[in-house]
Design an enzyme around this catalytic site. Structure first.
Site, short mmCIF file in Angstrom:
data_model
loop_
_atom_site.label_atom_id
_atom_site.label_comp_id
_atom_site.label_asym_id
_atom_site.label_seq_id
_atom_site.Cartn_x
_atom_site.Cartn_y
_atom_site.Cartn_z
N ARG A 109 -1.74 -17.83 11.29
CA ARG A 109 -3.04 -17.38 11.80
C ARG A 109 -3.54 -18.27 12.94
O ARG A 109 -4.24 -17.79 13.83
CB ARG A 109 -4.06 -17.32 10.67
CG ARG A 109 -3.84 -16.10 9.80
CD ARG A 109 -4.84 -16.01 8.69
NE ARG A 109 -4.84 -14.67 8.11
CZ ARG A 109 -5.36 -14.37 6.93
NH1 ARG A 109 -5.91 -15.31 6.20
NH2 ARG A 109 -5.32 -13.14 6.49
N LYS A 157 -1.30 -1.32 -7.68
CA LYS A 157 -2.14 -0.23 -8.16
C LYS A 157 -2.26 0.96 -7.22
O LYS A 157 -2.41 0.80 -6.02
CB LYS A 157 -3.55 -0.76 -8.41
CG LYS A 157 -3.62 -1.73 -9.55
CD LYS A 157 -5.04 -2.20 -9.70
CE LYS A 157 -5.16 -3.18 -10.85
NZ LYS A 157 -6.43 -3.90 -10.76
N GLY A 189 -0.97 -9.23 4.02
CA GLY A 189 -0.88 -9.53 2.59
C GLY A 189 0.52 -9.88 2.13
O GLY A 189 1.26 -10.60 2.80
N GLY A 198 -6.41 -6.76 3.85
CA GLY A 198 -7.50 -5.84 3.51
C GLY A 198 -7.93 -5.03 4.71
O GLY A 198 -8.14 -3.81 4.62
P1 AMP Z 1 -1.22 -5.33 -4.29
O1 AMP Z 1 -2.14 -6.51 -4.21
O2 AMP Z 1 -1.83 -4.13 -4.95
O3 AMP Z 1 -0.54 -5.02 -2.98
O4 AMP Z 1 -0.06 -5.76 -5.29
C1 AMP Z 1 0.79 -6.84 -5.09
C2 AMP Z 1 1.32 -7.27 -6.43
O5 AMP Z 1 1.95 -6.18 -7.06
C3 AMP Z 1 2.35 -8.36 -6.34
O6 AMP Z 1 1.79 -9.53 -6.88
C4 AMP Z 1 3.50 -7.85 -7.19
O7 AMP Z 1 4.00 -8.81 -8.09
C5 AMP Z 1 2.85 -6.72 -7.97
N1 AMP Z 1 3.83 -5.71 -8.40
C6 AMP Z 1 4.71 -5.05 -7.64
N2 AMP Z 1 5.48 -4.25 -8.40
C7 AMP Z 1 5.09 -4.40 -9.67
C8 AMP Z 1 5.53 -3.86 -10.90
N3 AMP Z 1 6.53 -2.98 -10.97
N4 AMP Z 1 4.88 -4.24 -12.03
C9 AMP Z 1 3.87 -5.14 -11.98
N5 AMP Z 1 3.42 -5.70 -10.82
C10 AMP Z 1 4.02 -5.33 -9.69
#
Ligand code: AMP
Length: 396
Positions: free
Chosen positions: A37, A201, A353, A376
């Site tokens: 950054r 999610k 991210g 974000g």
């Molecule tokens: P996000 O912040 O929603 O982009 O999610 C990122 C996080 O999703 C990372 O820390 C990953 O470890 C987690 N992640 C990715 N795939 C899976 C999975 N199959 N089960 C649980 N966590 C996951």
């Protein structure tokens, strides 16, 4: 293209220029562990120095929650920036951010000099976009430049409020680059246009999925969020991450993709384990998982399927890992996607991210067209939202 005013459109000679940067860098024992950054902010700062501006830099760092916390001081940033710029960066260490040190340092500035003021989030009003602190920030300068894409989706004093009390507000090169790349990808992509979404999610990416289904030729889904889609299709997913409240939504998205002729790709195999641990045994499963298993990465067939879908792509946007990439046994899917992106002849945009971190750690950083500095902010951009930080800097 961002048809708004930038640092190229103003004359800053002899003027005090307040630049909102994104110096929110990871620190360990007072040392910066990832300076991307800082490097990304250099072109704007150098341009303003070369043009004879008095360059006053500001940024937030971490979440001090309105209190001066020494471990979240920007002092280490001033030191490293001085090395990167090859000139002094005077640090004004005021706990109230705009205090006697900042005012005196700014008063004493000569053209082309640089001052960094303290972490804007030392002030509680910062994240509330309060008027008093916005005015204090504006009182330091004649011109405002917003170059902090990472916080552009937030309306805070240092990127939005301040613009109400200063005559000239423009965007910097980094902001311009981010908006140009993300904007062109979403609104004017060279086709085929493929989006890859992963991460934990569905709920945090609902609006992105909805918006992108109107734009893309192919949507690839991986990571924890794919299991809500898998369950919606009637597959057994064991103990995998699932959001029951979004099963209906996932079905609707599958239907929407069909109706629009968008290819929606979901995993055809999964790396599964009985425990959320890198030490537990794991296996590759095609189809349904056992009741006591959870899916933690896309499997080898899915890696090939996704790499094939990327081969002819001309524009790709990626946000979110394909599995629990922080654990080495479940990182292969994310590595495979990063590798596939590095090998294709396309505009490749990494939406900040975790995916940006993964690409950089794997050493594919320089193979990507653009790695966003804002996770974000880039997500909200992909949702089709207007970012308050961008709107405010261009409202003049
Ligand atoms: P996000 O912040 O929603 O982009 O999610 C990122 C996080 O999703 C990372 O820390 C990953 O470890 C987690 N992640 C990715 N795939 C899976 C999975 N199959 N089960 C649980 N966590 C996951």
């Amino acid at each position: 293209m961002l048809n708004k005013k930038s640092v190229d459109d103003i004359n800053v000679k002899g003027k005090k220029v307040l630049v909102r940067c994104d110096f929110n860098v990871p620190l360990q024992d007072g040392k910066i562990t990832d300076e991307n950054r800082l490097v990304a902010a250099l072109p704007t700062i150098k341009k303003l120095i070369a043009d004879g501006g008095k360059v006053i830099l500001c940024s937030h760092l971490g979440k001090p929650k309105g209190e001066p916390k020494p471990e979240l001081s920007l002092a280490p940033v001033a030191k490293r920036l001085a090395e990167l710029l090859g000139q002094e960066v005077k640090f004004a260490a005021d706990p109230e951010v705009v205090g006697p040190n900042a005012k005196a340092a700014v008063e004493a500035m000569k053209d082309g000099e640089v001052v960094l003021i303290e972490n804007t989030r030392y002030r509680a009003e910062e994240t509330k976009n309060g008027e008093a602190f916005s005015k204090e920030l504006a009182s330091l300068a004649d011109v405002f430049v917003n170059d902090a894409f990472g916080t552009a989706h937030r309306a805070h004093c240092s990127n939005v409020g301040v613009t109400q009390f200063i005559d000239t507000a423009v965007v910097g090169y980094l902001m311009q680059k981010e908006i140009d790349f993300l904007g062109n990808a979403v609104n004017n992509p060279e086709r085929p246009f493929v989006a890859i979404l992963g991460g934990s999610k569905v709920s945090s990416k609902i609006s992105v999925i909805k918006n992108l289904l109107d734009k893309v030729d192919t949507l690839i889904i991986g990571g924890g969020m794919s299991f809500t889609f898998a369950k919606a299709k009637g597959q057994e997913i064991g103990k995998s991450l699932v959001e029951e409240d979004f099963l209906e939504y996932s079905k609707e998205m599958i239907e929407k993709a069909k109706a629009k002729g968008v290819k929606l790709l979901l995993p055809v195999d999964t790396v599964a384990s009985k425990e959320f641990s890198n030490d537990a045994p794991f296996r590759v499963v095609e189809g349904s998982l056992a009741a006591d298993e959870m899916g933690l990465d896309i499997g080898p067939k899915t890696q090939i399927l996704y790499a094939d879908a990327l081969k002819d792509a001309k524009t790709v946007v990626w946000n979110g890992p394909m599995g629990v990439f922080e654990m080495s046994n479940f990182a292969a899917g994310t590595v495979a996607v990063a590798k596939a992106l590095a090998e294709i002849d396309a505009t490749t945009i990494i939406g900040g991210g975790d995916s940006a971190a993964a690409v950089n750690i794997l050493g594919y950083g320089d193979k990507m067209t653009h790695i966003s500095t804002g996770g974000g902010a880039s997500l909200e951009f992909l949702e089709g939202k207007e970012l308050p930080g961008v709107v405010a800097a261009n409202d003049k």
